[in-house]
Design a protein around this motif. Structure first.
Motif, PDB file in Angstrom:
ATOM      1  N   GLY A 174       0.863  -1.217  -0.002  1.00 32.60           N
ATOM      2  CA  GLY A 174      -0.048   0.034   0.017  1.00 32.60           C
ATOM      3  C   GLY A 174       0.849   1.259   0.106  1.00 32.60           C
ATOM      4  N   SER A 175       0.230   2.337   0.098  1.00 32.01           N
ATOM      5  CA  SER A 175       1.017   3.780   0.013  1.00 32.01           C
ATOM      6  C   SER A 175       0.462   4.575   1.337  1.00 32.01           C
ATOM      7  N   LEU A 176       1.219   5.570   1.526  1.00 32.86           N
ATOM      8  CA  LEU A 176       1.087   6.531   2.570  1.00 32.86           C
ATOM      9  C   LEU A 176       1.643   7.752   2.005  1.00 32.86           C
ATOM     10  N   ARG A 177       1.234   9.131   2.602  1.00 30.55           N
ATOM     11  CA  ARG A 177       1.863  10.199   2.182  1.00 30.55           C
ATOM     12  C   ARG A 177       2.051  11.149   3.481  1.00 30.55           C
ATOM     13  N   LEU A 178       3.305  11.295   3.736  1.00 30.41           N
ATOM     14  CA  LEU A 178       3.556  11.992   4.816  1.00 30.41           C
ATOM     15  C   LEU A 178       3.788  13.504   4.720  1.00 30.41           C
ATOM     16  N   SER A 179       3.372  14.329   5.592  1.00 27.58           N
ATOM     17  CA  SER A 179       3.707  15.839   5.574  1.00 27.58           C
ATOM     18  C   SER A 179       4.147  16.443   6.593  1.00 27.58           C
ATOM     19  N   CYS A 180       5.075  17.424   6.353  1.00 24.72           N
ATOM     20  CA  CYS A 180       5.874  17.975   7.375  1.00 24.72           C
ATOM     21  C   CYS A 180       5.726  19.521   7.166  1.00 24.72           C
ATOM     22  N   ALA A 181       4.953  20.289   8.078  1.00 22.83           N
ATOM     23  CA  ALA A 181       4.617  21.846   8.053  1.00 22.83           C
ATOM     24  C   ALA A 181       5.574  22.403   8.785  1.00 22.83           C
TER      25      ALA A 181
END
Length: 121
Positions: A16-23
């Motif tokens: 599967g897939s995931l998208r991480l974000s860093c603000a």
């Protein structure tokens, strides 16, 4: 100074897939290199990927090359890590970091709190 907040972690099945974000926040944010690191239980923290905000160049660890993609959105002061074809060995806490060059060496001075990624088999 720079403050970092990660999000997007979770539990997924292998493949599967995931998208991480860093603000990020800070007056001189655009002058920092940004990196992703991870730490699995009982193991040392390891490098995953980084990106140069001024030049747009990227670099990946061999273990994730071809599966993960680091990107940026300067207007939103945000760095992303798109993770595809996930494997159980990708399970770890993922950290975002900001660094600057000092005396010719890149040093990561600021770190986020981390976000958990769990990949089941």
């Amino acid at each position: 100074q720079v403050q970092l907040v990660e999000s997007g972690g979770g539990v997924v099945q292998a493949g599967g897939s995931l998208r991480l974000s860093c603000a990020a926040s800070g007056r001189a944010f655009s002058s920092y290199n940004m990196g992703w690191f991870r730490q699995a239980p009982g193991k040392e923290r390891e490098f995953v990927a980084d990106i140069n905000w001024s030049g747009g160049s990227t670099y990946y660890a061999d273990s994730v090359k071809g599966r993960f993609t680091i990107s940026r959105d300067n207007a939103k002061n945000t760095v992303y890590l798109q993770m595809n074809r996930l494997k159980p060995e990708d399970t770890a806490v993922y950290y975002c970091a900001a660094g600057r060059y000092s005396s010719g060496s890149l040093k990561y001075d600021y770190w986020g709190q981390g976000t958990q990624v769990t990949v089941s088999s």
